[in-house]
Write a protein that holds these residues in place. Structure first.
Motif, short mmCIF file in Angstrom:
data_model
loop_
_atom_site.label_atom_id
_atom_site.label_comp_id
_atom_site.label_asym_id
_atom_site.label_seq_id
_atom_site.Cartn_x
_atom_site.Cartn_y
_atom_site.Cartn_z
N TYR A 292 117.09 -9.90 38.48
CA TYR A 292 116.81 -8.48 38.22
C TYR A 292 115.78 -8.33 37.09
O TYR A 292 114.85 -7.55 37.20
N ASN A 293 115.98 -9.06 36.00
CA ASN A 293 115.04 -8.97 34.88
C ASN A 293 113.64 -9.45 35.28
O ASN A 293 112.64 -8.82 34.90
N LYS A 294 113.55 -10.51 36.06
CA LYS A 294 112.24 -10.98 36.52
C LYS A 294 111.58 -9.94 37.42
O LYS A 294 110.37 -9.69 37.32
N ALA A 295 112.35 -9.34 38.31
CA ALA A 295 111.80 -8.33 39.21
C ALA A 295 111.33 -7.11 38.42
O ALA A 295 110.31 -6.48 38.76
N CYS A 296 112.04 -6.76 37.35
CA CYS A 296 111.66 -5.61 36.53
C CYS A 296 110.29 -5.81 35.88
O CYS A 296 109.59 -4.83 35.61
N GLU A 297 109.92 -7.04 35.63
CA GLU A 297 108.59 -7.30 35.07
C GLU A 297 107.48 -6.86 36.02
O GLU A 297 106.37 -6.57 35.59
N LEU A 298 107.78 -6.81 37.31
CA LEU A 298 106.80 -6.38 38.32
C LEU A 298 106.84 -4.88 38.58
O LEU A 298 105.96 -4.35 39.25
N ALA A 299 107.87 -4.20 38.08
CA ALA A 299 108.10 -2.79 38.39
C ALA A 299 107.01 -1.89 37.80
O ALA A 299 106.62 -2.05 36.64
N LYS A 300 106.57 -0.93 38.59
CA LYS A 300 105.57 0.05 38.17
C LYS A 300 106.14 1.46 38.11
O LYS A 300 105.49 2.36 37.60
N GLY A 301 107.32 1.67 38.66
CA GLY A 301 107.90 3.01 38.74
C GLY A 301 108.38 3.54 37.40
O GLY A 301 108.68 2.78 36.48
N GLU A 302 108.48 4.85 37.32
CA GLU A 302 109.01 5.51 36.13
C GLU A 302 110.50 5.19 35.96
O GLU A 302 111.00 5.07 34.86
N TYR A 303 111.19 5.04 37.10
CA TYR A 303 112.61 4.67 37.11
C TYR A 303 112.79 3.41 37.93
O TYR A 303 112.09 3.19 38.91
N ILE A 304 113.78 2.61 37.53
CA ILE A 304 114.13 1.40 38.26
C ILE A 304 115.48 1.63 38.94
O ILE A 304 116.43 2.09 38.30
N VAL A 305 115.52 1.34 40.23
CA VAL A 305 116.77 1.42 41.00
C VAL A 305 117.10 0.00 41.42
O VAL A 305 116.30 -0.65 42.08
N TRP A 306 118.26 -0.48 41.03
CA TRP A 306 118.72 -1.80 41.44
C TRP A 306 119.75 -1.63 42.54
O TRP A 306 120.64 -0.80 42.43
N THR A 307 119.65 -2.46 43.57
CA THR A 307 120.67 -2.46 44.62
C THR A 307 120.71 -3.85 45.25
O THR A 307 119.93 -4.73 44.88
N THR A 308 121.61 -4.04 46.18
CA THR A 308 121.78 -5.34 46.82
C THR A 308 121.42 -5.27 48.29
O THR A 308 121.45 -4.20 48.90
N ALA A 309 121.11 -6.42 48.87
CA ALA A 309 120.68 -6.49 50.27
C ALA A 309 121.74 -5.99 51.23
O ALA A 309 121.41 -5.53 52.32
N ASP A 310 123.01 -6.04 50.85
CA ASP A 310 124.06 -5.59 51.77
C ASP A 310 124.41 -4.11 51.57
O ASP A 310 125.41 -3.63 52.09
N SER A 311 123.56 -3.38 50.88
CA SER A 311 123.72 -1.92 50.75
C SER A 311 122.97 -1.24 51.89
O SER A 311 121.97 -1.75 52.37
N SER A 312 123.43 -0.08 52.28
CA SER A 312 122.78 0.67 53.34
C SER A 312 122.66 2.13 52.91
O SER A 312 123.50 2.96 53.24
N PRO A 313 121.62 2.46 52.15
CA PRO A 313 121.51 3.83 51.63
C PRO A 313 121.20 4.84 52.73
O PRO A 313 120.43 4.55 53.64
N LYS A 314 121.83 6.01 52.63
CA LYS A 314 121.52 7.05 53.60
C LYS A 314 120.14 7.64 53.28
O LYS A 314 119.56 7.34 52.25
N GLU A 315 119.63 8.47 54.16
CA GLU A 315 118.23 8.91 54.11
C GLU A 315 117.86 9.68 52.85
O GLU A 315 116.70 9.66 52.45
N ASP A 316 118.81 10.34 52.21
CA ASP A 316 118.46 11.09 51.00
C ASP A 316 118.88 10.38 49.71
O ASP A 316 118.98 10.98 48.65
#
Length: 183
Positions: A77-101
């Motif tokens: 997560y910390n390594k990936a955050c170094e690449l982040a450009k967004g104003e906010y960071i959202v962390w989630t896992t591959a086995d999550s299934s977010p609904k459309e909104d």
């Protein structure tokens, strides 16, 4: 860019594809995806798979992999955050299934001084919530405990959604996620 969505994975190609497809359906489109791979040895760490993801996603995408030395979610997560450009960071896992909104709802509640987090819940094989606890019907909530029902669970007996969001500024101010944290 509003959000950098960091999706952690470890040998979860099928789930990761489902998760990425769910992010393709987001009503809120101002985001990038960063896949943080904690040492997968399956096909997720191949050029062919990365090309597949690049063609699949309708949003900018980055991929970071680290050698498998055991469970090191916080480190990826910390390594990936170094690449982040967004104003906010959202962390989630591959086995999550977010609904459309999912991101649309997070955008409504995101603030510099708040962290949105996920919680654990019990569901039956049809994806129905089994727990009588009203808090288990909510997945994301802010620091003031204002409920936001924005993620639907997959039909597993027990599932943990490691989902959270905070401003990139707050993340940088705190020096990243505490490396010794094993959550």
């Amino acid at each position: 860019m509003k959000f950098s969505v960091i999706i952690s994975t470890y040998n979860q190609k099928v789930y990761l594809i489902d998760c990425l497809e769910a992010f393709n359906k987001q009503s809120y489109r101002d985001f990038e995806v960063i896949i943080g791979d904690d040492g997968s040895s399956d096909e997720t760490n191949t050029d062919e798979f990365k090309k597949y993801v690049d063609n699949l996603l309708k949003t900018p995408f980055k991929y970071i992999w680290q050698e498998d030395k055991g469970y090191r979610l916080v480190e990826i997560y910390n390594k990936a955050c170094e690449l982040a450009k967004g104003e906010y960071i959202v962390w989630t896992t591959a086995d999550s299934s977010p609904k459309e909104d999912f991101l649309e709802q997070i955008a409504r509640f995101a603030a510099q001084d708040k962290m949105l987090t996920g919680m654990r819940m019990n569901v039956d094989n049809e994806g129905l919530i089994k727990s009588p606890d009203w808090r288990s019907t909510r997945i994301i909530f802010d620091a003031d405990r204002e409920e936001v029902n924005i993620v639907y669970p997959r039909p597993w007996e027990l599932m943990t959604l490691n989902t959270m969001c905070m401003s990139r500024t707050a993340y940088q101010r705190m020096g990243g996620i505490y490396p010794e944290y094993k959550g």
